[in-house]
Design a protein around this motif. Structure first.
Motif, PDB file in Angstrom:
ATOM      1  N   LEU A 222      31.435   5.266   3.008  1.00  0.00           N
ATOM      2  CA  LEU A 222      30.418   5.862   2.139  1.00  0.00           C
ATOM      3  C   LEU A 222      31.069   6.782   1.110  1.00  0.00           C
ATOM      4  CD1 LEU A 222      27.385   6.391   1.536  1.00  0.00           C
ATOM      5  CD2 LEU A 222      27.520   8.274   3.178  1.00  0.00           C
ATOM      6  N   TYR A 223      32.048   7.575   1.536  1.00  0.00           N
ATOM      7  CA  TYR A 223      32.726   8.483   0.609  1.00  0.00           C
ATOM      8  C   TYR A 223      33.487   7.693  -0.453  1.00  0.00           C
ATOM      9  CZ  TYR A 223      31.751  12.647   3.443  1.00  0.00           C
ATOM     10  OH  TYR A 223      31.141  13.687   4.086  1.00  0.00           O
ATOM     11  N   ARG A 224      34.136   6.616  -0.044  1.00  0.00           N
ATOM     12  CA  ARG A 224      34.832   5.792  -1.032  1.00  0.00           C
ATOM     13  C   ARG A 224      33.838   5.204  -2.037  1.00  0.00           C
ATOM     14  NH1 ARG A 224      38.417   3.586   3.209  1.00  0.00           N
ATOM     15  NH2 ARG A 224      40.480   4.505   2.944  1.00  0.00           N
ATOM     16  N   ALA A 225      32.708   4.746  -1.532  1.00  0.00           N
ATOM     17  CA  ALA A 225      31.690   4.180  -2.424  1.00  0.00           C
ATOM     18  C   ALA A 225      31.163   5.234  -3.392  1.00  0.00           C
ATOM     19  CB  ALA A 225      30.538   3.588  -1.599  1.00  0.00           C
ATOM     20  N   ASP A 226      30.997   6.464  -2.907  1.00  0.00           N
ATOM     21  CA  ASP A 226      30.550   7.553  -3.775  1.00  0.00           C
ATOM     22  C   ASP A 226      31.565   7.835  -4.878  1.00  0.00           C
ATOM     23  OD1 ASP A 226      28.116   8.037  -2.600  1.00  0.00           O
ATOM     24  OD2 ASP A 226      28.829   9.621  -1.285  1.00  0.00           O
ATOM     25  N   ILE A 227      32.852   7.795  -4.523  1.00  0.00           N
ATOM     26  CA  ILE A 227      33.888   8.026  -5.525  1.00  0.00           C
ATOM     27  C   ILE A 227      33.791   6.973  -6.625  1.00  0.00           C
ATOM     28  CG2 ILE A 227      36.380   7.972  -5.937  1.00  0.00           C
ATOM     29  CD1 ILE A 227      36.728   9.139  -3.093  1.00  0.00           C
ATOM     30  N   ARG A 228      33.672   5.710  -6.216  1.00  0.00           N
ATOM     31  CA  ARG A 228      33.619   4.627  -7.209  1.00  0.00           C
ATOM     32  C   ARG A 228      32.356   4.710  -8.063  1.00  0.00           C
ATOM     33  NH1 ARG A 228      35.078   0.504  -2.375  1.00  0.00           N
ATOM     34  NH2 ARG A 228      37.293   1.071  -2.155  1.00  0.00           N
ATOM     35  N   LYS A 229      31.270   5.183  -7.468  1.00  0.00           N
ATOM     36  CA  LYS A 229      29.990   5.213  -8.182  1.00  0.00           C
ATOM     37  C   LYS A 229      29.863   6.426  -9.088  1.00  0.00           C
ATOM     38  CE  LYS A 229      24.976   5.252  -7.415  1.00  0.00           C
ATOM     39  NZ  LYS A 229      23.890   5.244  -6.387  1.00  0.00           N
ATOM     40  N   HIS A 230      30.352   7.597  -8.630  1.00  0.00           N
ATOM     41  CA  HIS A 230      30.036   8.842  -9.321  1.00  0.00           C
ATOM     42  C   HIS A 230      31.208   9.509 -10.033  1.00  0.00           C
ATOM     43  CE1 HIS A 230      26.003   8.920  -7.591  1.00  0.00           C
ATOM     44  NE2 HIS A 230      26.524   8.710  -6.397  1.00  0.00           N
ATOM     45  N   ALA A 231      32.443   9.143  -9.700  1.00  0.00           N
ATOM     46  CA  ALA A 231      33.580   9.866 -10.275  1.00  0.00           C
ATOM     47  C   ALA A 231      33.913   9.434 -11.696  1.00  0.00           C
ATOM     48  CB  ALA A 231      34.812   9.713  -9.379  1.00  0.00           C
ATOM     49  N   GLY A 232      33.256   8.414 -12.179  1.00  0.00           N
ATOM     50  CA  GLY A 232      33.431   7.999 -13.566  1.00  0.00           C
ATOM     51  C   GLY A 232      34.875   7.661 -13.900  1.00  0.00           C
ATOM     52  N   LYS A 233      35.387   8.247 -14.962  1.00  0.00           N
ATOM     53  CA  LYS A 233      36.743   7.931 -15.403  1.00  0.00           C
ATOM     54  C   LYS A 233      37.818   8.445 -14.443  1.00  0.00           C
ATOM     55  CE  LYS A 233      36.974  12.003 -18.423  1.00  0.00           C
ATOM     56  NZ  LYS A 233      37.157  12.467 -19.818  1.00  0.00           N
ATOM     57  N   TYR A 234      37.411   9.311 -13.482  1.00  0.00           N
ATOM     58  CA  TYR A 234      38.371   9.814 -12.498  1.00  0.00           C
ATOM     59  C   TYR A 234      38.389   8.977 -11.224  1.00  0.00           C
ATOM     60  CZ  TYR A 234      37.371  13.861 -15.461  1.00  0.00           C
ATOM     61  OH  TYR A 234      37.158  14.695 -16.530  1.00  0.00           O
ATOM     62  N   ALA A 235      37.591   7.932 -11.155  1.00  0.00           N
ATOM     63  CA  ALA A 235      37.371   7.219  -9.898  1.00  0.00           C
ATOM     64  C   ALA A 235      38.660   6.683  -9.280  1.00  0.00           C
ATOM     65  CB  ALA A 235      36.364   6.085 -10.101  1.00  0.00           C
ATOM     66  N   MET A 236      39.459   5.989 -10.060  1.00  0.00           N
ATOM     67  CA  MET A 236      40.679   5.400  -9.514  1.00  0.00           C
ATOM     68  C   MET A 236      41.640   6.474  -9.022  1.00  0.00           C
ATOM     69  SD  MET A 236      41.481   2.197 -12.080  1.00  0.00           S
ATOM     70  CE  MET A 236      42.975   1.806 -11.155  1.00  0.00           C
ATOM     71  N   LYS A 237      41.787   7.535  -9.782  1.00  0.00           N
ATOM     72  CA  LYS A 237      42.689   8.613  -9.382  1.00  0.00           C
ATOM     73  C   LYS A 237      42.155   9.348  -8.150  1.00  0.00           C
ATOM     74  CE  LYS A 237      44.781   9.535 -13.920  1.00  0.00           C
ATOM     75  NZ  LYS A 237      44.148   8.446 -14.685  1.00  0.00           N
ATOM     76  N   ALA A 238      40.842   9.603  -8.120  1.00  0.00           N
ATOM     77  CA  ALA A 238      40.250  10.309  -6.983  1.00  0.00           C
ATOM     78  C   ALA A 238      40.384   9.499  -5.698  1.00  0.00           C
ATOM     79  CB  ALA A 238      38.778  10.618  -7.266  1.00  0.00           C
ATOM     80  N   GLU A 239      40.164   8.193  -5.793  1.00  0.00           N
ATOM     81  CA  GLU A 239      40.302   7.356  -4.591  1.00  0.00           C
ATOM     82  C   GLU A 239      41.758   7.292  -4.142  1.00  0.00           C
ATOM     83  OE1 GLU A 239      38.743   3.095  -2.763  1.00  0.00           O
ATOM     84  OE2 GLU A 239      38.531   3.495  -4.907  1.00  0.00           O
ATOM     85  N   ALA A 240      42.689   7.264  -5.085  1.00  0.00           N
ATOM     86  CA  ALA A 240      44.111   7.258  -4.733  1.00  0.00           C
ATOM     87  C   ALA A 240      44.494   8.546  -4.012  1.00  0.00           C
ATOM     88  CB  ALA A 240      44.960   7.075  -5.979  1.00  0.00           C
ATOM     89  N   ILE A 241      43.988   9.673  -4.485  1.00  0.00           N
ATOM     90  CA  ILE A 241      44.250  10.957  -3.825  1.00  0.00           C
ATOM     91  C   ILE A 241      43.663  10.955  -2.418  1.00  0.00           C
ATOM     92  CG2 ILE A 241      43.690  13.418  -3.859  1.00  0.00           C
ATOM     93  CD1 ILE A 241      43.681  13.186  -6.965  1.00  0.00           C
ATOM     94  N   PHE A 242      42.417  10.517  -2.303  1.00  0.00           N
ATOM     95  CA  PHE A 242      41.722  10.490  -1.010  1.00  0.00           C
ATOM     96  C   PHE A 242      42.521   9.696   0.024  1.00  0.00           C
ATOM     97  CE2 PHE A 242      38.558   8.716   1.933  1.00  0.00           C
ATOM     98  CZ  PHE A 242      37.841   9.841   2.274  1.00  0.00           C
ATOM     99  N   ASP A 243      42.992   8.519  -0.359  1.00  0.00           N
ATOM    100  CA  ASP A 243      43.719   7.665   0.578  1.00  0.00           C
ATOM    101  C   ASP A 243      45.117   8.186   0.888  1.00  0.00           C
ATOM    102  OD1 ASP A 243      41.635   5.867   0.868  1.00  0.00           O
ATOM    103  OD2 ASP A 243      42.291   4.601  -0.785  1.00  0.00           O
TER     104      ASP A 243
END
Length: 452
Positions: A222-243
């Motif tokens: 769910l958190y990964r899905a939220d990142i992809r849906k809401h983080a906009g232009k930061y999504a790829m970087k935010a998911e990379a940090i999370f993982d």
């Protein structure tokens, strides 16, 4: 399930509710809607819960069309939900308010009317996102809600007596003695299960760590899905940090090195992604404070940080992958205190989680001097005293996952910053003891420390 935020809601009702609404800030799945309704049931004569995920057009139309005549507004709402309204004794819960920002904008007029009380809940990332077409009400108080800390975990698992024992022994600065093993075992259970309410409930109901792990993995998805849906232009970087968090926390100093994300990764490129994750309350970020004093934030280096997952139970599931045998082995080793690899990562993350739940901002001290070994120091956490003083206004906190450990960094730090640093704390697997200005506390005592 008793949550500490409940008492803060009671304080709000008694002191501020006639003049403000309260918005519970928190990550997804930390129990905001649950505690809001429990509070309403116990503290009010009546309440109306409006879940904007499922609220029909008729209800939304009342917010759109009838705010200019609040007598009509309240009659329609009361009639639709078949709930009587009592002045000063009815609470409106605007649940998932991010799904209908117009209701949040209405708070200004509803609070000014003064007849009833208002509590809002919702996903923080979406609440911040859906404000472009409304005026954010100044009549909002914010209360942050986190995953369960260890004290709340003990209460949720029926160990109220152990809570009393731990708090009284810390208050009196007395070793736990025979109760130490029982508390330590419960803490290791907390490391595995974590503090997400759904995971804790599953543990209480089934005592099955496989089922608990399945709950946690759904939350991670769910958190990964939220990142992809809401983080906009930061999504790829935010998911990379999370993982990347588990891998970075395995390092000796736990500092997050951007080079792990790519050879050309720079703070200016990833800084906004870190802030997005922090604002979403899915991570806890600690910054290096280069001048330990009461104003720790004044010397904080934004480019030198540690990034912890908001819940240690989620970290366990994220760190050990989806291989059932590997996960089962990790659970067993954590529970029986036989996990050597990754142990420090989990322990420090849990301490960061519990400090954050106490409302503390996270800072640490790190200095590397290639030429002078006496200037090389790593202190896990720094806490500024709540009461401003001229001297001794910072507490140094070291976190140890092993029984045998060195205090060389702490000794050097205390000598170098003797003017500002008072009593220091070592959180460790052993029992309570004190000597030479250092208070050694069991790790599980963290939620009860009085930082004043």
């Amino acid at each position: 399930m008793r949550r500490k935020i409940y008492e803060r809601l009671v304080q709000w009702k008694n002191n501020d509710a006639p003049d403000t609404a309260v918005l519970i800030d928190g990550a997804r799945r930390v129990g905001k809607s649950y505690v809001a309704e429990q509070f309403a049931k116990a503290e009010y004569k009546s309440y109306i819960l409006i879940d904007f995920n499922i609220a029909p057009h008729e209800v939304k139309a009342i917010f759109e069309e009838d705010l200019d005549d609040l007598d009509v507004f309240f009659k329609k709402i009361s009639s639709y939900y078949a709930v009587p309204l009592y002045v000063g004794e009815t609470l409106f819960i605007l649940d998932e308010v991010q799904e209908f920002p117009r209701a949040r904008a209405a708070i200004k007029y509803l609070v000014a009317d003064g007849r009833y009380h208002y509590l809002e809940t919702g996903s923080l990332i979406s609440i911040q996102e859906n404000v472009s077409h409304i005026v954010i009400p100044s009549e909002e108080d914010h209360i942050k809600m986190y995953p369960l800390d260890f004290e709340e975990f003990l209460l949720a698992t029926g160990r109220e007596g152990l809570v009393d024992v731990i708090s009284s022994h810390l208050r009196d600065k007395e070793p736990m003695g025979a109760a130490h093993r029982k508390a330590k075992d419960a803490f290791r259970e907390y490391l595995v299960v974590g503090g997400m309410p759904q995971a804790v409930v599953k543990w209480v109901e089934t005592s099955d760590l496989k089922k608990v792990d399945a709950v946690k993995r759904r939350i991670i998805a769910l958190y990964r899905a939220d990142i992809r849906k809401h983080a906009g232009k930061y999504a790829m970087k935010a998911e990379a940090i999370f993982d990347e968090i588990p891998g970075q926390l395995q390092k000796h100093d736990k500092k997050f090195r951007l080079a792990a994300l790519g050879e050309e990764a720079r703070t200016r490129e990833y800084g906004d992604a870190f802030l997005w994750l922090k604002d979403a309350m899915t991570v806890n970020v600690a910054y290096n404070a280069t001048e330990p004093s009461a104003g720790l934030a004044l010397s904080a280096e934004q480019s030198t940080m540690k990034c912890y997952l908001a819940d240690t139970g989620l970290l366990v599931s994220l760190a050990f992958g989806a291989n059932p045998k590997a996960v089962e082995d990790a659970h067993r080793r954590i529970m029986f205190d036989s996990l050597s690899f990754n142990e420090g990562m989990l322990i420090e993350n849990a301490v960061a989680q519990m400090l954050t739940a106490q409302g503390l901002d996270l800072f640490f001290y790190s200095r590397y001097d290639k030429a002078n070994a006496e200037e090389r120091m790593e202190i896990d956490f720094l806490v500024a005293n709540a009461e401003m003083r001229r001297k001794k206004n910072v507490t140094a906190v070291e976190v140890k996952s092993e029984k045998d450990y060195s205090t060389s960094s702490l000794d050097k730090f205390r000598a170098k910053f003797a003017v500002n640093v008072g009593e220091s704390i070592i959180l460790h697997p052993g029992d309570l003891s004190a000597s030479s200005g250092i208070l050694r506390l069991p790790l599980y005592m963290t939620p009860w420390i009085d930082w004043r």
